[in-house]
Each structure stands twice: as structure tokens, then as C-alpha cells.
Scaffold this motif. Structure first.
Motif, PDB file in Angstrom:
ATOM      1  N   LYS A  76       9.446  -4.753 -20.419  1.00  0.00           N
ATOM      2  CA  LYS A  76      10.188  -3.634 -19.826  1.00  0.00           C
ATOM      3  C   LYS A  76       9.287  -2.419 -19.649  1.00  0.00           C
ATOM      4  O   LYS A  76       9.301  -1.760 -18.600  1.00  0.00           O
ATOM      5  N   ALA A  77       8.463  -2.131 -20.664  1.00  0.00           N
ATOM      6  CA  ALA A  77       7.560  -0.987 -20.570  1.00  0.00           C
ATOM      7  C   ALA A  77       6.532  -1.194 -19.461  1.00  0.00           C
ATOM      8  O   ALA A  77       6.227  -0.280 -18.692  1.00  0.00           O
TER       9      ALA A  77
ATOM     10  N   LEU B 221       6.910  -3.040 -16.830  1.00  0.00           N
ATOM     11  CA  LEU B 221       7.614  -2.970 -15.554  1.00  0.00           C
ATOM     12  C   LEU B 221       7.810  -1.520 -15.127  1.00  0.00           C
ATOM     13  O   LEU B 221       7.653  -1.176 -13.951  1.00  0.00           O
ATOM     14  N   GLU B 222       8.120  -0.663 -16.073  1.00  0.00           N
ATOM     15  CA  GLU B 222       8.292   0.758 -15.760  1.00  0.00           C
ATOM     16  C   GLU B 222       6.968   1.373 -15.316  1.00  0.00           C
ATOM     17  O   GLU B 222       6.922   2.183 -14.391  1.00  0.00           O
ATOM     18  N   ARG B 223       5.873   0.976 -15.987  1.00  0.00           N
ATOM     19  CA  ARG B 223       4.566   1.512 -15.580  1.00  0.00           C
ATOM     20  C   ARG B 223       4.185   1.031 -14.188  1.00  0.00           C
ATOM     21  O   ARG B 223       3.627   1.785 -13.393  1.00  0.00           O
ATOM     22  N   SER B 224       4.494  -0.225 -13.878  1.00  0.00           N
ATOM     23  CA  SER B 224       4.094  -0.773 -12.577  1.00  0.00           C
ATOM     24  C   SER B 224       4.866  -0.140 -11.431  1.00  0.00           C
ATOM     25  O   SER B 224       4.402  -0.121 -10.290  1.00  0.00           O
ATOM     26  N   SER B 225       6.077   0.386 -11.719  1.00  0.00           N
ATOM     27  CA  SER B 225       6.879   1.015 -10.667  1.00  0.00           C
ATOM     28  C   SER B 225       6.521   2.482 -10.463  1.00  0.00           C
ATOM     29  O   SER B 225       6.995   3.118  -9.532  1.00  0.00           O
ATOM     30  N   ASP B 226       5.659   3.022 -11.321  1.00  0.00           N
ATOM     31  CA  ASP B 226       5.238   4.412 -11.210  1.00  0.00           C
ATOM     32  C   ASP B 226       4.050   4.501 -10.247  1.00  0.00           C
ATOM     33  O   ASP B 226       2.979   3.960 -10.524  1.00  0.00           O
TER      34      ASP B 226
END
Length: 791
Positions: free
Chosen positions: A155-156, A158-163
């Protein structure tokens, strides 16, 4: 973090030299691209240093290991036999490792537990069942934490990759964590299945049944409680020695060339200790509580790059695979030397008794044999991070004073072998051992299966890839058999012509020669392109097709004889390239280099005499043509197969015989028999389904009331069954009578199929039931036979 890649081409590629670029390109994991290959000694050198990560000998090798070792055996053979390099090939055997220690200790404890668990009083008291449930609960709780940890880290990431402002490469981290999460969830599901199986045994299950279901989790549970009590070093040595011997035997069975040098960790412990001391002296390691850790922060501060192979994975605790420990300064730091713990073997060192960390052995042993720079380092894709990245870091650190910035010039990683969507793995228990696979798949078929795949990409094991390998194998076998047949036919023509045949080439020969020359260029180009063995095999396949066309044009009855020298050239080339892949097809003596065939004259004469006896017997008994032909088929499918002779009928011409391995012929017979049986079962099941549907239909028709009864709520009928009045007794007028007759005709039409069937056979329904019962009985007998054969 930045994902810029750090790779320096060998000096000969960037020194401004006017030398032409080398032909061979390899996919280098250091840049994830195809780059020119040049030995460290320069483009004129034929010497190549190569280190490959060998097995950790804690269990039987499986097809995932075969994928790795066969793949790099193929690449090594091509470098040696096609490109002419002199390869010093070093492979290690890891015989000191966490996995070996755990597996040896757990097996030892479980066997001791098994010896006491066979006491009937304990089984009746429920001791084994209680322990199994406790062990399973502990395993499930531990696995739930692993799944949760993988979920959280994914999850972490995934959040970084969407930034859009976040670090590059996180998309690849997400993909790797997706794989890790799927694997952890698979283990959790398997544990749930173990629980269901345990509950299904019931309270009366004996110890053997309970251990059969829950042995693995019991072993882990016992180890957690009593692992520290195992102190005999022989427990660990014997375990590793057993599986090393098994692995080496598996490699021999697969036809893998032995390494130039085989290194065992246990034999290089002084070098390992000295290598760690060198890293410590260079300022890139620190000791704490008797362990030594690599200092990744100091390494970076000195201008080195940590995580060259998988920069996107650096910082991922889940992917690093090394738990935290007392005294570690940074989560990315990793153990070079591990302090002794209870229940583990240990060796002396300047930091106290202990053992090597996971990664250090490869750096120490490879450097001992191959020096400060390696041309090629290989291993499975799963070793890219952290193992190979840590190898690179600790080796550059060790040679820091020498200015080392690149310990390995070319890192090659073989793609995963998957099954059911997951990597084949011992931890996932979804593997097929090499020995089990070789019971139904030949070593040649396995090798060909990998030859037909891109070596650096993942592949899925299954019927499709195996079927293609078998199809290609048959095509090549048929080619060599046809070459032999063509040469024998040409020799027969020469004998008939007093030993001489025209050697003149016509258009057909020019076409085949052109195909041979074109194939040679295509094969070489394919092998220069990252050793594309699939492309090379496709080119060989086209050459085989060209030969088949030529053979048809120069077959019996042709105005011009086949040119034997040309045929031998084609066969010799195909044989040579296949040999460069490690594929041997036993080319017959008339076509090329096969060892002398043993004298089988007595066996052939015995078969001929027995066949003659059978024909004479049939003739005396006045047998028909069918029986004679059956006898011909019998000798073809029996004695000749045992002699390694494949006899083929040819329309409009004499039968052709070809030499083949009897085991191959019997395997083909077995496959044809299986296919025939499967087709027969398909037909039986289809017929049974049709008959059951027919029975349901006709029994439904038989259960219908008579037409007058079915329409009694609307009409009254006379004795012959003609409608005469409505249900109230009022006579039907012409219009109403016509309508009633239509409804009667409709009802009669519904019942007519059964009436017609019973008119032909009064016992129709009984016969239908008997046919169904016979088909059901036949299916049961076939199932029992199949089960017996499998056992």
C-alpha cells in the motif's frame, strides 16, 4: 531515491578505439538492456570468468532450479562451442545457511517426536492432535503477520508510485510486492487447507495420519520450542551432504556440464573471514554483539552505489528478506558474519564463534578463484535483490582501496519458472522435483523446453510449453531419420548403378544449399542477439522444411538422385548447432557422428523367424487378410520397437524403416494409447450423457397420462378416443371439433417417439437402462485401471 543505473562498459568499449563493435550482445541486469559483450581482458581475449550461484542444499532440487541451471548451461555451451570462448565456470554449493540449519534441525526434532508419537497411549490421549492444532495455530498467526506486513508495504509503495513527484521505480516495487503478497497469501491458504484436512481426520485419527497432515507445521513448532537443544554438528553436515549429492546427480541426469571449479562454503571459511576483515578495515563494516554488519551508509558516503541491480527495491524490508537485529544501524545493513546462537553450528572468528552471512560466501569464493573483476555473474531473477546487490556492495567495499567500482561487468538473471500463476518454490510447496519430472519428461525435452524460451524472461510450466518441446523434438528426430533413409535410398541406387551416381546439381540442390547458407547466417545473428536460442531453433526448423521439400523432389522415382554430400552437410550443420545447445539426437552412422551401433543381427533374425512362423501358422489355418495384416502390425509395434526400429507404411511405395531409441518409440506408443483411451472415454461419456437424456425424456413420456386423460378437463371422448363433447357434455360443433382434434394431434405427437420406439422394440426402455448401466460399469472399470496404473 533515484533509479539511474550505474554500469561502466569494459574499457575497450569506451576508449576511443577504432576496433569494430563485437558481435555478441547480452541482456545485462545492471542496466536492464542488451549491451555488447567484451571480456575484461579486451576484445581480443577468448578468456571469460564466470561465477554462478549454486544450490543451497537443504532439499531436493525442482524444475525451477532446472530452469536456472539448464538455462546457464545452454548459454555457457554457446559461448564455448559457438563463439569459441574459454570459460572458467565457477559454481558454489552453499552448505552453511539458515535454511539448511532450520531444515536439518526440524527434521531431526520431528523424527524424534515421531518415534515417541507412535505410542498408542499418546495417540489415544490426543497428545499429537493437541500439538498439531497448537502448531497450526502458531503457524497461521505468524503467516497472518507476514500477509499484513506485505499488504502494508504494498500500500505504501502504491501511494509513492502514484505521486508524480515521488521517486522513480516504485512501479516495479509494487509489482514485486504484488508477487510477494500473492506468495504469502498462497502460504496462508495452504495452512487453512492443512487445518481443514486436520479437522477432517476426526478424533479417532492415529499419530501417523496426524503427522502426515501436520508434520511440517509440527516441525516448525518443535524447533521454536527445542531447536536450541540440537548441538550435534553431524546433524547439519549430513543433511547438506545428502542434498548436495542428490543435486549433483540431478545435474548429471540433465546433461549439465560440470563447473570448472566447485566451491563449498565450509571449505572456504578462512577466506570468508579474511574477506569480512578486509571490508571492516576499509571502514564499511561494524561489529556488534559478535556479529558483523555491512554499513550501507558508509558505502554510499564513499561514492559507491548501493542497489545497482534493483534500486527500486532498496529500503523495502519485505523484499530485503533479512529481519532486524540488535545493533544494526540501518534497515538496509546486512549481516556479513552472524554470532553463534543455540542450536546452530559455529566456527571461530575474530569476533567470536559464528558463521557466514548469506551473501559473503559468493564474494569471497568468487574473488579467490576469479580475482577482483568478474566477466559474468549469473543466478535466478529472485537473487537480483538483495543477494546479488549485496554481493556487489561488499565486493566493491573489499576492493575499495584498489579503486573498484564494478566487481561484475555482466549480470545475467534467468527468468522465473511459474506454475499456476506463482513462482515455483519450495516455500510455496508448488514444485515438481527434477527426479519426479524425469519420470515422465526426458532430459532432452526439458532442455528443449528451455531452449525455446527467452532465457531472461519468466515462463510458465505447463502442457503448452511441454507440448511444443515434444513437437519440436519429434520434428528433429524425424529429420535425422529421414536423412538416414534418404542416404540409404541413395546408396541403394548407387549399388544398382555399379557404385556411381550423377553428382550434378540442379535447381533443387541450389535451393537447399541457399537455405543452408541462409540458416547459418540467421542462427549466428540470433545467437549474437542475446543468445536467442528460440530464434536459432526457428531458423533450423525452416531448414528442416527445406530439406523435406528437397527429399520429396528427390524421392523414389525422381529423374535425379539425391545428392549425398549436400544432405550430409545439412545434417551435420543441424547436428552441430543442436549440440551447441546440449541437444543430442543420435544421428545415425550414415548421416553423421553416432557411436557404432551394437550388432543386433541375432535379435533381428529372431524377430524375423517368429514373424515367419506366425504367417505360416495363419496360412495353414486359412486366415483372412485381416489376420495377416494384424500380424504385420504386431511385429511393427512389438519386436521392431524393442529393436529401435520405426517402420512406416508409405502409400504407393515400400515401407520405410528408421532407427530410433526404443524408449522414445515406447513412450510414443504409450502417448498414442493414452490419447486413444482419452478419446474413447470422451466418446463413452458423450454417449452416456445422450442415453441418460434419452432415458429421462422417454421415462417422462411413459409417465404421461393417455390423451383422453390429459384432455379430460376439456373434452369427453368415445371408445376409440375421438373427442365428441366438451367437458360439460355439450356436443362439439364442426369448429370446436376441429380445434379438439388439433389438440389431440398435438398430444399424440408428443407421445409418438416413445410409441415408435416401443413398436420397434417392446423392451426399449429396459434396453436403454441396460445400455446406461453397461457404460457406467465400463467407466468404473477404466477408472480403476487408471488408478492401478498410476500406483
Amino acid at each position: 531515491m533515484s533509479c539511474a543505473r550505474d554500469w561502466t562498459p569494459p574499457s575497450s568499449l569506451h576508449n576511443g578505439s577504432a576496433r569494430p563493435a563485437p558481435e555478441l550482445h547480452l541482456y545485462n541486469s545492471l542496466v536492464d538492456a542488451k549491451v555488447p559483450f567484451v571480456p575484461a581482458a579486451g576484445p581480443g581475449s577468448r578468456h571469460v570468468s564466470w561465477y554462478t550461484c549454486g544450490p543451497t542444499v537443504y532439499d531436493s532440487a525442482h524444475l525451477g532450479h532446472a530452469r536456472n541451471y539448464l538455462t546457464f548451461d545452454i548459454l555457457r555451451r554457446v559461448l564455448e562451442d559457438h563463439f569459441g570462448y574459454d570459460v572458467r565456470y565457477v559454481m558454489n554449493v552453499t552448505d552453511i545457511d539458515d535454511k539448511i540449519i532450520l531444515r536439518a534441525r526440524r527434521n531431526h526434532l520431528l523424527e524424534a517426536y515421531r518415534a515417541t508419537a507412535t505410542d498408542p497411549s499418546q495417540a489415544r490421549s490426543g497428545g499429537v492432535a493437541r500439538d498439531a492444532r497448537a502448531a497450526l495455530a502458531a503457524a497461521q498467526a505468524k503467516q497472518a503477520k507476514k500477509v499484513g506486513k506485505a499488504h502494508a508495504e504494498r500500500k505504501a509503495a502504491l501511494e509513492r508510485s502514484s505521486d508524480p513527484c515521488g521517486p522513480r521505480g516504485d512501479g516495479r516495487v509494487v509489482a514485486e510486492l504484488d508477487t510477494l503478497l500473492a506468495q504469502e497469501e498462497h502460504v496462508a491458504a495452504r495452512l487453512a487447507g492443512t487445518l481443514a484436512a486436520l479437522e477432517a481426520l476426526g478424533p479417532s485419527a492415529d499419530a501417523a495420519a496426524l503427522l502426515g497432515v501436520a508434520g511440517d507445521v509440527l516441525a516448525e513448532w518443535l524447533d521454536a520450542a527445542r531447536g536450541g537443544e540440537v548441538t550435534d554438528p553431524a546433524v547439519f553436515r549430513a543433511h547438506a551432504a545428502r542434498y548436495e549429492a542428490e543435486f549433483l546427480a540431478d545435474m548429471e541426469a540433465l546433461g549439465v556440464r560440470p563447473p570448472t571449479v566447485l566451491t563449498r562454503v565450509s571449505e572456504y571459511l578462512p577466506e570468508v573471514v579474511e574477506f569480512v576483515r578486509g571490508i571492516e578495515r576499509a571502514g564499511f563494516a561494524y561489529s556488534t554483539h559478535g556479529s558483523v554488519y555491512f554499513d550501507t551508509a558508509a558505502f554510499r558516503s564513499a561514492g559507491h552505489t548501493y542497489g545497482k541491480l534493483a534500486p527500486w527495491s532498496v529500503g523495502s524490508v519485505a523484499l530485503a528478506g533479512e529481519a532486524g537485529a540488535d545493533g544494526k544501524r540501518h534497515p538496509s545493513d546486512f549481516a556479513l558474519w552472524k554470532a553463534r546462537k543455540p542450536g546452530e553450528p559455529a566456527w571461530p572468528s575474530p569476533w567470536g564463534e559464528g558463521r557466514p552471512g548469506w551473501h559473503i560466501e559468493c564474494s569471497a569464493m568468487a574473488s579467490k578463484i576469479l580475482g577482483r573483476t568478474l566477466d559474468i555473474h549469473t543466478g535466478g531473477e529472485d537473487l537480483r535483490f538483495p543477494h546479488h546487490d549485496n554481493e556487489l556492495a561488499q565486493s566493491e567495499a573489499h576492493y575499495h582501496a584498489c579503486g573498484c567500482r564494478q566487481w561484475v561487468n555482466y549480470f545475467l538473471h534467468s527468468g522465473h519458472l511459474g506454475i499456476d500463476g506463482l513462482k515455483m518454490s519450495k516455500s510455496l510447496k508448488n514444485f515438481i522435483t527434477i527426479r519426479a519430472a524425469l519420470e515422465s519428461i526426458s532430459a532432452r525435452q526439458l532442455r528443449l523446453m528451455f531452449v525455446l524460451q527467452a532465457w531472461e524472461r519468466p515462463m510458465t510450466f505447463g502442457d503448452q510449453v511441454l507440448g511444443e518441446a515434444r513437437s519440436r523434438e519429434k520434428s528433429v528426430r524425424d529429420f535425422f531419420s529421414n536423412v538416414d533413409l534418404a542416404l540409404r535410398e541413395a546408396q541403394a541406387l548407387a549399388d544398382a548403378a555399379a557404385g556411381t551416381l550423377p553428382e550434378r546439381w540442379e535447381a533443387e540442390e541450389e535451393v537447399l544449399q541457399a537455405a543452408l547458407e541462409s540458416t547459418a547466417e540467421l542462427v549466428h545473428a540470433a545467437l549474437c542477439d542475446n543468445i536467442n536460442t528460440r530464434g536459432a531453433m526457428d531458423a533450423l526448423g525452416d531448414l528442416i522444411k527445406a530439406f523435406n521439400v528437397y527429399r520429396s523432389a528427390r524421392g523414389p522415382g525422381s529423374a535425379s538422385p539425391p545428392q549425398r554430400l549436400l544432405i550430409r552437410s545439412v545434417a551435420s550443420y543441424v547436428s552441430r548447432i543442436l549440440g551447441e545447445f546440449g541437444l543430442e539426437f543420435g544421428v545415425t552412422s550414415s548421416a553423421g557422428p553416432e557411436a557404432a551401433v551394437r550388432d543386433e543381427t541375432p535379435a533381428v533374425l529372431d524377430a524375423f523367424a517368429a514373424f515367419r512362423d506366425e504367417i505360416r501358422r495363419l496360412a495353414k489355418e486359412g486366415a483372412g487378410a485381416g489376420q495377416v495384416l494384424a500380424a504385420c502390425d504386431s511385429v511393427r509395434d512389438g519386436p521392431l520397437v524393442d529393436l529401435g526400429v520405426q517402420l512406416e507404411d508409405r502409400a504407393g511405395g515400400p515401407a520405410a524403416w528408421k532407427r530410433e531409441d526404443p524408449a522414445v518409440l515406447r513412450a510414443e506408443q504409450a502417448r498414442r494409447a493414452q490419447q486413444a483411451a482419452e478419446a474413447a472415454e470422451t466418446r463413452r461419456a458423450a454417449r452416456l450423457g445422450r442415453l441418460r437424456r434419452d432415458l429421462d425424456r422417454f421415462e417422462g413420456l411413459a409417465a404421461l397420462p393417455s390423451v383422453p386423460s390429459a384432455l379430460a378437463d376439456r373434452y369427453r371422448f368415445d371408445a376409440p378416443g375421438e373427442p365428441t363433447a366438451d367437458a360439460g357434455g355439450a356436443p362439439l360443433d364442426d369448429k370446436a371439433l376441429a380445434k379438439a382434434r388439433k389438440e389431440v394431434a398435438k398430444q399424440q405427437k408428443i407421445r409418438k417417439p416413445l410409441e415408435d420406439a416401443l413398436e420397434k422394440n417392446p423392451d426399449f426402455l429396459e434396453q436403454l437402462r441396460a445400455d446406461i448401466a453397461a457404460l457406467e460399469l465400463e467407466g468404473g472399470a477404466q477408472g480403476a485401471a487408471a488408478a492401478g496404473g498410476a500406483g
